[in-house]
Design an enzyme around this catalytic site. Structure first.
Site, PDB file in Angstrom:
ATOM      1  N   CYS A  87      40.666 195.578  34.705  1.00  0.00           N
ATOM      2  CA  CYS A  87      40.994 194.995  33.410  1.00  0.00           C
ATOM      3  C   CYS A  87      41.234 193.488  33.496  1.00  0.00           C
ATOM      4  N   MET A  88      42.222 193.072  34.286  1.00  0.00           N
ATOM      5  CA  MET A  88      42.644 191.675  34.269  1.00  0.00           C
ATOM      6  C   MET A  88      42.347 190.916  35.555  1.00  0.00           C
ATOM      7  N   LYS A 141      47.897 202.154  15.073  1.00  0.00           N
ATOM      8  CA  LYS A 141      48.267 202.831  16.324  1.00  0.00           C
ATOM      9  C   LYS A 141      49.764 202.677  16.585  1.00  0.00           C
ATOM     10  N   GLY A 164      44.837 193.136  28.249  1.00  0.00           N
ATOM     11  CA  GLY A 164      44.560 194.417  27.615  1.00  0.00           C
ATOM     12  C   GLY A 164      45.785 195.259  27.403  1.00  0.00           C
ATOM     13  N   GLN A 165      46.465 195.564  28.500  1.00  0.00           N
ATOM     14  CA  GLN A 165      47.544 196.539  28.430  1.00  0.00           C
ATOM     15  C   GLN A 165      48.880 195.861  28.137  1.00  0.00           C
ATOM     16  N   MET A 180      37.563 191.648  27.828  1.00  0.00           N
ATOM     17  CA  MET A 180      36.717 192.383  28.776  1.00  0.00           C
ATOM     18  C   MET A 180      35.247 191.962  28.775  1.00  0.00           C
TER      19      MET A 180
HETATM   20  N1  LIG Z   1      33.536 202.609  30.358  1.00  0.00           N
HETATM   21  C1  LIG Z   1      34.648 201.876  30.400  1.00  0.00           C
HETATM   22  N2  LIG Z   1      35.662 202.244  31.198  1.00  0.00           N
HETATM   23  C2  LIG Z   1      36.783 201.483  31.263  1.00  0.00           C
HETATM   24  C3  LIG Z   1      36.908 200.314  30.487  1.00  0.00           C
HETATM   25  C4  LIG Z   1      35.811 199.947  29.642  1.00  0.00           C
HETATM   26  O1  LIG Z   1      35.849 198.922  28.926  1.00  0.00           O
HETATM   27  N3  LIG Z   1      34.703 200.733  29.643  1.00  0.00           N
HETATM   28  N4  LIG Z   1      38.047 199.568  30.569  1.00  0.00           N
HETATM   29  C5  LIG Z   1      38.865 199.625  31.771  1.00  0.00           C
HETATM   30  C6  LIG Z   1      40.194 199.074  31.473  1.00  0.00           C
HETATM   31  S1  LIG Z   1      40.227 197.483  30.867  1.00  0.00           S
HETATM   32  C7  LIG Z   1      41.343 199.754  31.640  1.00  0.00           C
HETATM   33  S2  LIG Z   1      42.829 198.953  31.373  1.00  0.00           S
HETATM   34  C8  LIG Z   1      41.347 201.129  32.160  1.00  0.00           C
HETATM   35  C9  LIG Z   1      42.429 202.040  31.555  1.00  0.00           C
HETATM   36  O2  LIG Z   1      42.295 203.304  32.099  1.00  0.00           O
HETATM   37  P1  LIG Z   1      43.480 204.351  32.225  1.00  0.00           P
HETATM   38  O3  LIG Z   1      44.729 203.695  32.616  1.00  0.00           O
HETATM   39  O4  LIG Z   1      43.015 205.430  33.125  1.00  0.00           O
HETATM   40  O5  LIG Z   1      43.554 204.902  30.727  1.00  0.00           O
HETATM   41  P2  LIG Z   1      44.783 205.396  29.849  1.00  0.00           P
HETATM   42  O6  LIG Z   1      44.257 206.361  28.865  1.00  0.00           O
HETATM   43  O7  LIG Z   1      45.494 204.233  29.311  1.00  0.00           O
HETATM   44  O8  LIG Z   1      45.673 206.141  30.898  1.00  0.00           O
HETATM   45  C10 LIG Z   1      47.078 206.052  30.894  1.00  0.00           C
HETATM   46  C11 LIG Z   1      47.619 207.413  31.260  1.00  0.00           C
HETATM   47  O9  LIG Z   1      49.036 207.343  31.408  1.00  0.00           O
HETATM   48  C12 LIG Z   1      49.656 208.382  30.664  1.00  0.00           C
HETATM   49  N5  LIG Z   1      51.022 207.911  30.311  1.00  0.00           N
HETATM   50  C13 LIG Z   1      51.447 207.400  29.140  1.00  0.00           C
HETATM   51  N6  LIG Z   1      52.737 207.017  29.235  1.00  0.00           N
HETATM   52  C14 LIG Z   1      53.146 207.316  30.485  1.00  0.00           C
HETATM   53  C15 LIG Z   1      54.392 207.150  31.190  1.00  0.00           C
HETATM   54  O10 LIG Z   1      55.392 206.643  30.670  1.00  0.00           O
HETATM   55  N7  LIG Z   1      54.421 207.549  32.484  1.00  0.00           N
HETATM   56  C16 LIG Z   1      53.341 208.115  33.092  1.00  0.00           C
HETATM   57  N8  LIG Z   1      53.468 208.486  34.351  1.00  0.00           N
HETATM   58  N9  LIG Z   1      52.172 208.286  32.457  1.00  0.00           N
HETATM   59  C17 LIG Z   1      52.072 207.878  31.183  1.00  0.00           C
HETATM   60  C18 LIG Z   1      48.724 208.610  29.508  1.00  0.00           C
HETATM   61  O11 LIG Z   1      48.901 209.892  28.939  1.00  0.00           O
HETATM   62  C19 LIG Z   1      47.344 208.422  30.159  1.00  0.00           C
HETATM   63  O12 LIG Z   1      46.854 209.609  30.711  1.00  0.00           O
HETATM   64  O13 LIG Z   1      40.072 201.721  31.898  1.00  0.00           O
HETATM   65  C20 LIG Z   1      38.962 201.027  32.392  1.00  0.00           C
HETATM   66  N10 LIG Z   1      37.794 201.848  32.106  1.00  0.00           N
HETATM   67  N1  LIG Z   2      42.219 199.787  19.848  1.00  0.00           N
HETATM   68  C1  LIG Z   2      42.358 199.509  21.132  1.00  0.00           C
HETATM   69  N2  LIG Z   2      42.867 198.316  21.506  1.00  0.00           N
HETATM   70  C2  LIG Z   2      42.982 198.035  22.821  1.00  0.00           C
HETATM   71  C3  LIG Z   2      42.631 198.977  23.830  1.00  0.00           C
HETATM   72  C4  LIG Z   2      42.120 200.242  23.394  1.00  0.00           C
HETATM   73  O1  LIG Z   2      41.806 201.114  24.205  1.00  0.00           O
HETATM   74  N3  LIG Z   2      41.996 200.450  22.050  1.00  0.00           N
HETATM   75  N4  LIG Z   2      42.742 198.660  25.153  1.00  0.00           N
HETATM   76  C5  LIG Z   2      43.426 197.443  25.560  1.00  0.00           C
HETATM   77  C6  LIG Z   2      42.883 196.997  26.832  1.00  0.00           C
HETATM   78  S1  LIG Z   2      43.525 197.640  28.273  1.00  0.00           S
HETATM   79  C7  LIG Z   2      41.938 196.037  26.923  1.00  0.00           C
HETATM   80  S2  LIG Z   2      41.387 195.554  28.453  1.00  0.00           S
HETATM   81  C8  LIG Z   2      41.479 195.312  25.742  1.00  0.00           C
HETATM   82  C9  LIG Z   2      39.962 195.124  25.683  1.00  0.00           C
HETATM   83  O2  LIG Z   2      39.654 194.363  24.584  1.00  0.00           O
HETATM   84  P1  LIG Z   2      38.199 193.784  24.346  1.00  0.00           P
HETATM   85  O3  LIG Z   2      37.678 193.174  25.558  1.00  0.00           O
HETATM   86  O4  LIG Z   2      38.241 192.961  23.134  1.00  0.00           O
HETATM   87  O5  LIG Z   2      37.371 195.129  24.017  1.00  0.00           O
HETATM   88  P2  LIG Z   2      36.020 195.794  24.555  1.00  0.00           P
HETATM   89  O6  LIG Z   2      35.558 196.679  23.465  1.00  0.00           O
HETATM   90  O7  LIG Z   2      36.227 196.406  25.888  1.00  0.00           O
HETATM   91  O8  LIG Z   2      34.960 194.612  24.781  1.00  0.00           O
HETATM   92  C10 LIG Z   2      34.923 193.462  23.999  1.00  0.00           C
HETATM   93  C11 LIG Z   2      33.557 192.982  23.688  1.00  0.00           C
HETATM   94  O9  LIG Z   2      32.849 192.536  24.836  1.00  0.00           O
HETATM   95  C12 LIG Z   2      31.510 192.452  24.409  1.00  0.00           C
HETATM   96  N5  LIG Z   2      30.562 192.188  25.497  1.00  0.00           N
HETATM   97  C13 LIG Z   2      29.746 193.044  26.154  1.00  0.00           C
HETATM   98  N6  LIG Z   2      28.955 192.391  27.037  1.00  0.00           N
HETATM   99  C14 LIG Z   2      29.262 191.072  26.924  1.00  0.00           C
HETATM  100  C15 LIG Z   2      28.778 189.875  27.565  1.00  0.00           C
HETATM  101  O10 LIG Z   2      27.897 189.880  28.413  1.00  0.00           O
HETATM  102  N7  LIG Z   2      29.377 188.713  27.193  1.00  0.00           N
HETATM  103  C16 LIG Z   2      30.333 188.643  26.250  1.00  0.00           C
HETATM  104  N8  LIG Z   2      30.833 187.462  25.939  1.00  0.00           N
HETATM  105  N9  LIG Z   2      30.775 189.745  25.615  1.00  0.00           N
HETATM  106  C17 LIG Z   2      30.265 190.944  25.958  1.00  0.00           C
HETATM  107  C18 LIG Z   2      31.312 193.792  23.740  1.00  0.00           C
HETATM  108  O11 LIG Z   2      30.201 193.741  22.874  1.00  0.00           O
HETATM  109  C19 LIG Z   2      32.647 194.006  23.044  1.00  0.00           C
HETATM  110  O12 LIG Z   2      32.562 193.766  21.647  1.00  0.00           O
HETATM  111  O13 LIG Z   2      41.864 195.982  24.568  1.00  0.00           O
HETATM  112  C20 LIG Z   2      43.233 196.343  24.528  1.00  0.00           C
HETATM  113  N10 LIG Z   2      43.462 196.814  23.180  1.00  0.00           N
HETATM  114  S1  SF4 Z   3      50.906 195.985  20.217  1.00  0.00           S
HETATM  115 FE1  SF4 Z   3      48.724 196.211  19.731  1.00  0.00          FE
HETATM  116  S2  SF4 Z   3      48.496 198.397  19.235  1.00  0.00           S
HETATM  117 FE2  SF4 Z   3      50.696 197.915  19.083  1.00  0.00          FE
HETATM  118  S3  SF4 Z   3      51.044 197.400  16.950  1.00  0.00           S
HETATM  119 FE3  SF4 Z   3      50.652 195.480  18.036  1.00  0.00          FE
HETATM  120  S4  SF4 Z   3      48.456 195.146  17.774  1.00  0.00           S
HETATM  121 FE4  SF4 Z   3      48.838 197.309  17.297  1.00  0.00          FE
HETATM  122 MO   LIG Z   4      42.341 197.004  30.114  1.00  0.00          MO
END
Ligand SMILES: Nc1nc2c(c(=O)[nH]1)N[C@H]1C(S)=C(S)[C@@H](COP(=O)(O)OP(=O)(O)OC[C@H]3O[C@@H](n4cnc5c(=O)[nH]c(N)nc54)[C@H](O)[C@@H]3O)O[C@H]1N2
Ligand SMILES: Nc1nc2c(c(=O)[nH]1)N[C@H]1C(S)=C(S)[C@@H](COP(=O)(O)OP(=O)(O)OC[C@H]3O[C@@H](n4cnc5c(=O)[nH]c(N)nc54)[C@H](O)[C@@H]3O)O[C@H]1N2
Ligand code: SF4
Ligand SMILES: [Mo]
Length: 752
Positions: free
Chosen positions: A169-170, A80, A374-375, A337
């Site tokens: 998220c956090m 990525k 996460g972010q 998460m």
């Molecule tokens: N079902 C499910 N839903 C989840 C989660 C999950 O585990 N399961 N995880 C949750 C978590 S941990 C997170 S962090 C959230 C993330 O949820 P979102 O923040 O809604 O997801 P993103 O796709 O990261 O959205 C970022 C947006 O910002 C835009 N963007 C990129 N760069 C810039 C910039 O420089 N300026 C501006 N203005 N915009 C920009 C991108 O195009 C994108 O549309 O989702 C949550 N939703």
């Molecule tokens: N490739 C990629 N990397 C990312 C992101 C992305 O969108 N794509 N998003 C970033 C962001 S904002 C975030 S928040 C992180 C998320 O990073 P992670 O939290 O590592 O990712 P997830 O896939 O949301 O969930 C992690 C695991 O939680 C497990 N889980 C579900 N239920 C339970 C439970 O009851 N207990 C426990 N212990 N585990 C459970 C799921 O099986 C899953 O494998 O990743 C970051 N990095």
């Molecule tokens: S910050 Fe995360 S997504 Fe970017 S190169 Fe490092 S591990 Fe990959």
């Molecule tokens: Mo997140």
């Protein structure tokens, strides 16, 4: 090794598997474009690992990216990160402002768009007061952007409705650290990985979500086969595949497992009496201080046998893991998460720290409870600057009068300017917007029409005529664009300048590499223009650019334990990231907090070695956190658990990674992971269409039958805007952190 773009792409299809083993990826030269004219130091746009990158620019355009050899990632990047350039020039880029007229977005000038925005915000404040307007931001926004927005709203407009996706998220990690240590943010650093001899990875799929950190863990294990890895996750993820022990349990029951591990540690006399008697307070969930014996009594409900019955993990495996953790010369925990996105998210966080405090596995290199963020800038940008509705900069709380007073003094405000009542947290805020109680919202760098749980409610609310949403979004095909009233074109990633702070308290600068496209402007400029037009006092918002904002925030931090006064702009330009606290320009940054001689917040002659100064008595807390079930447990009608999460090659809602052909091809659509046993039970074959139905909505996904999910649960990745699983998820949230329980809800499945 350096790979050409073509070679990299050959690996793309196999990237998940590759990253799971630490892979052949090293610094990647994803370019056929020839040698760039210049390299600009920056940070990856994606995950909280926060890898340093060098952006290659030729003829004023970004042509390639490679890993920064001087940052913690030592030149390594995952796919990525390496494939970012095409995203900048995607045909979907929004390059001018738009205003919605008769349901359709029509091009407009900046002045027309901003005039309309300001008239809506001013109108709302005049008629309904300052709490009718809100800001909804992001852990992907630059630090300067969030600091600025938070100050405009809280100090300038009188509204504490400042929220953002870090709540999704956090928030539970913040709640966990604050309740345990009195201060947010991890106490260790990535360097701990190279010294740890036991890794406890719980609720984190590191191999896919923090690939470059996982690579470092895998390298550690390769270097020393005695290093142990425990993975606690109900799925057998790529991360679990390198584990010595994979604890696969009924979702949500890990609270009982961690209590049982504490039980075993005490029974086996592996607790560190000397440490916990001096540095720990034992506290019940209703905040009564008690003694160690009371804790032992509390744990009697969590014998390994009882926890085994509840969780489905064999008792002897729990015992083995507890011993492994306690006996290691250094144990490092990672979580994400799987723990945070739960209605007991804060409690789950506390329970991990409990294990460290009980055994003294903390405050030495290789031993630390480390929450993975996460972010890329949830830590630096939102948590540290206080970009949430209950926070002020540097961990101070709106509800505390002395905290408000200090921030008012630092900001030069009249006493009483900051409203004493916290604003609305994310779910409450979008509920209020959907009911048109909040009238106007400014959304930057997030895509709530896709990412909110139980999202139908919120997209219905966004369609109303009596509320107003302005959205800054670089891509026309992002879901939220469908619903906004005004669309603004932001400069993207390498087109602007500012700081990201990653998981390990490391602040790194993203320098501007190229000019913004078309009429795009950095979000800082957009917000400064907004503040001026809103008539915010120029003494409150005196900034011309992102550098001015950093300067104010840097100096302000010096009166707090976040102290990063030594992290100046010129230093950031030279160095590839510095860890706070960092009080002076000659300070190297801090790897270990709360330890005398390491943490500059502790006087060198302090009487004790450790000092948890976030707590009035200097002691961290071991909390009693009983097991309680999820908000919506499976039952006869909806007998399975629906789990949602991520895949390695997509970022969240896919607005960026879907623009990279190689990433899109490796995961073109969402799917549902079904366990082999369940597949047999429901007559489902690999590739069949399966109907998933929850109490909210239903949808058809293609089945991937495997041993990844444990029986009784299914998993759906949430990146796909065509198959939006958030129509089915639940918006119940943790009472403390207000973070939604995305990880568990009840679902029924059948062959479609
Ligand atoms: N079902 C499910 N839903 C989840 C989660 C999950 O585990 N399961 N995880 C949750 C978590 S941990 C997170 S962090 C959230 C993330 O949820 P979102 O923040 O809604 O997801 P993103 O796709 O990261 O959205 C970022 C947006 O910002 C835009 N963007 C990129 N760069 C810039 C910039 O420089 N300026 C501006 N203005 N915009 C920009 C991108 O195009 C994108 O549309 O989702 C949550 N939703
Ligand atoms: N490739 C990629 N990397 C990312 C992101 C992305 O969108 N794509 N998003 C970033 C962001 S904002 C975030 S928040 C992180 C998320 O990073 P992670 O939290 O590592 O990712 P997830 O896939 O949301 O969930 C992690 C695991 O939680 C497990 N889980 C579900 N239920 C339970 C439970 O009851 N207990 C426990 N212990 N585990 C459970 C799921 O099986 C899953 O494998 O990743 C970051 N990095
Ligand atoms: S910050 Fe995360 S997504 Fe970017 S190169 Fe490092 S591990 Fe990959
Ligand atoms: Mo997140």
């Amino acid at each position: 090794m350096e790979l050409t773009r073509r070679e990299v792409l050959k690996y793309a299809a196999a990237s998940s598997a590759m990253m799971a083993i630490g892979g052949p990826m090293s610094s990647v030269m994803a370019a056929d474009a020839g040698e760039p004219d210049k390299w600009v130091k920056s940070v990856c746009r994606f995950c909280g690992t926060g890898c340093g990158v060098m952006v290659g620019v030729k003829d004023g355009k970004v042509v390639t990216v490679k890993g920064d050899p001087n940052n913690h990632n030592e030149g390594f990047l995952c796919l990525k990160g390496a494939l970012m350039p095409p995203i900048v020039y995607a045909k979907e880029r929004v390059t001018k402002p738009y205003i919605r007229k008769n349901g359709v977005l029509k091009p407009a000038s900046w002045d027309e768009a901003m005039s309309l925005v300001v008239s809506k915000f001013k109108g709302a404040i005049k008629e309904h007061g300052p709490t009718s307007v809100a800001y909804y931001g992001s852990g992907q926004a630059l630090t300067e952007e969030t600091y600025l927005a938070s100050k405009i709203w809280k100090a300038g407009l009188g509204s504490n409705n400042v929220e953002g996706n870090p709540r999704l998220c956090m928030a539970s990690a913040v709640g966990g650290y604050v309740t345990t240590f009195g201060k947010d943010e991890p106490c260790g650093s990535y360097d701990d990985i190279d010294a740890a001899t036991c890794f406890f990875i719980i609720g984190s799929n590191m191999s896919e979500c923090h690939p470059i950190l996982f690579k470092r863990v895998a390298k550690r294990k390769q270097a020393d086969p005695n290093v142990k890895i425990i993975v606690a996750d109900p799925r057998r993820t790529n991360t679990a595949r390198i584990a010595d022990e994979h604890l696969s349990f009924r979702p949500g029951t890990d609270l009982a497992i961690m209590n049982a591990m504490a039980y075993v540690i005490i029974q086996e006399e592996l607790d560190n009496q000397r440490f916990h008697s001096k540095y720990v307070t034992f506290m019940t969930s209703d905040k009564k201080k008690v003694d160690f014996d009371a804790y032992v009594k509390f744990l009697e409900d969590y014998t390994p046998e009882k926890a085994a019955k509840l969780s489905g993990v064999p008792a002897d495996q729990i015992i083995r893991c507890a011993k492994m953790f306690a006996e290691a010369s250094g144990s490092m925990s990672f979580w994400c998460m799987g723990l945070n996105q739960r209605i007991r998210g804060v409690w789950a966080n506390n329970l991990v720290s409990n294990l460290h405090l009980l055994t003294g596995q903390i405050g030495k290199t290789g031993a630390t409870p480390f929450s993975l963020t996460g972010q890329p800038n949830a830590c630096g940008g939102v948590r540290d600057t206080g970009g949430l509705c209950h926070l002020l900069p540097a961990g101070r709380l709106i509800k505390k009068p002395e905290h408000r007073a200090h921030v008012e003094k630092q900001w030069g405000l009249k006493p009483g300017t900051i409203a004493p009542k916290p604003g609305l947290h994310t779910v409450a805020l979008w509920n209020a917007f959907s009911e048109a109680k909040v009238k106007a919202i400014f959304v930057i760098c997030t895509n709530p029409a896709h990412s909110m749980p139980n999202v139908n409610i919120y997209t219905e609310g966004m369609k109303r005529d009596d509320n107003f949403m302005v959205l800054s979004e670089p891509f026309m095909d992002a879901e939220t664009v469908k619903y906004c009233d005004v669309l603004l074109p932001p400069a993207f990633w390498c087109e602007k300048r500012g700081v990201y702070g990653c998981s390990e308290r490391r602040y790194s600068l993203l320098d501007q590499s190229v000019e913004p496209m078309g009429e795009c402007k950095p979000d800082v400029e957009i917000l400064l223009d907004f503040a001026k037009r809103m008539g915010v006092d120029p003494k409150v918002i005196p900034f011309k650019n992102s550098d001015d904002i950093w300067e104010e925030w840097r100096i302000m931090s010096s009166e707090t334990p976040y102290n990063f006064a030594g992290i100046t702009r010129p230093r950031l330009e030279k160095e590839s990231g510095i860890l706070w606290p960092c009080p002076t320009e000659d300070h190297p940054g801090t790897k270990i907090r709360y330890v005398r001689g390491e943490d500059p917040n502790i006087p060198k002659d302090y009487k004790n070695k450790y000092h948890f100064y976030g707590k009035p008595d200097g002691r961290a807390v071991i909390w009693f956190r009983p097991y309680k079930g999820a908000a919506e447990e499976p039952d006869n009608d909806y007998p399975m658990v629906l789990n949602t999460g991520r895949v390695i090659d997509h970022w969240h809602t896919g607005t960026m990674t879907m623009k990279v052909p190689e990433l899109r091809r490796s995961f073109p659509n969402a799917y549902v992971e079904v366990n082999t046993e369940d597949a047999k039970k429901y007559g489902i074959q690999n590739g069949d269409d399966v109907l998933l139905e929850t109490r909210r909505d239903k949808m058809v996904f293609q089945a991937k039958v495997s041993d990844v999910c444990r029986p009784g649960m299914v998993f759906v990745p949430w990146f796909d805007a065509k198959l939006m699983i958030n129509k089915l998820t639940l918006n119940a949230f943790d009472k403390g952190s207000k973070q939604p329980e995305y990880k568990i809800c009840a679902v029924r499945i059948k062959k479609a």
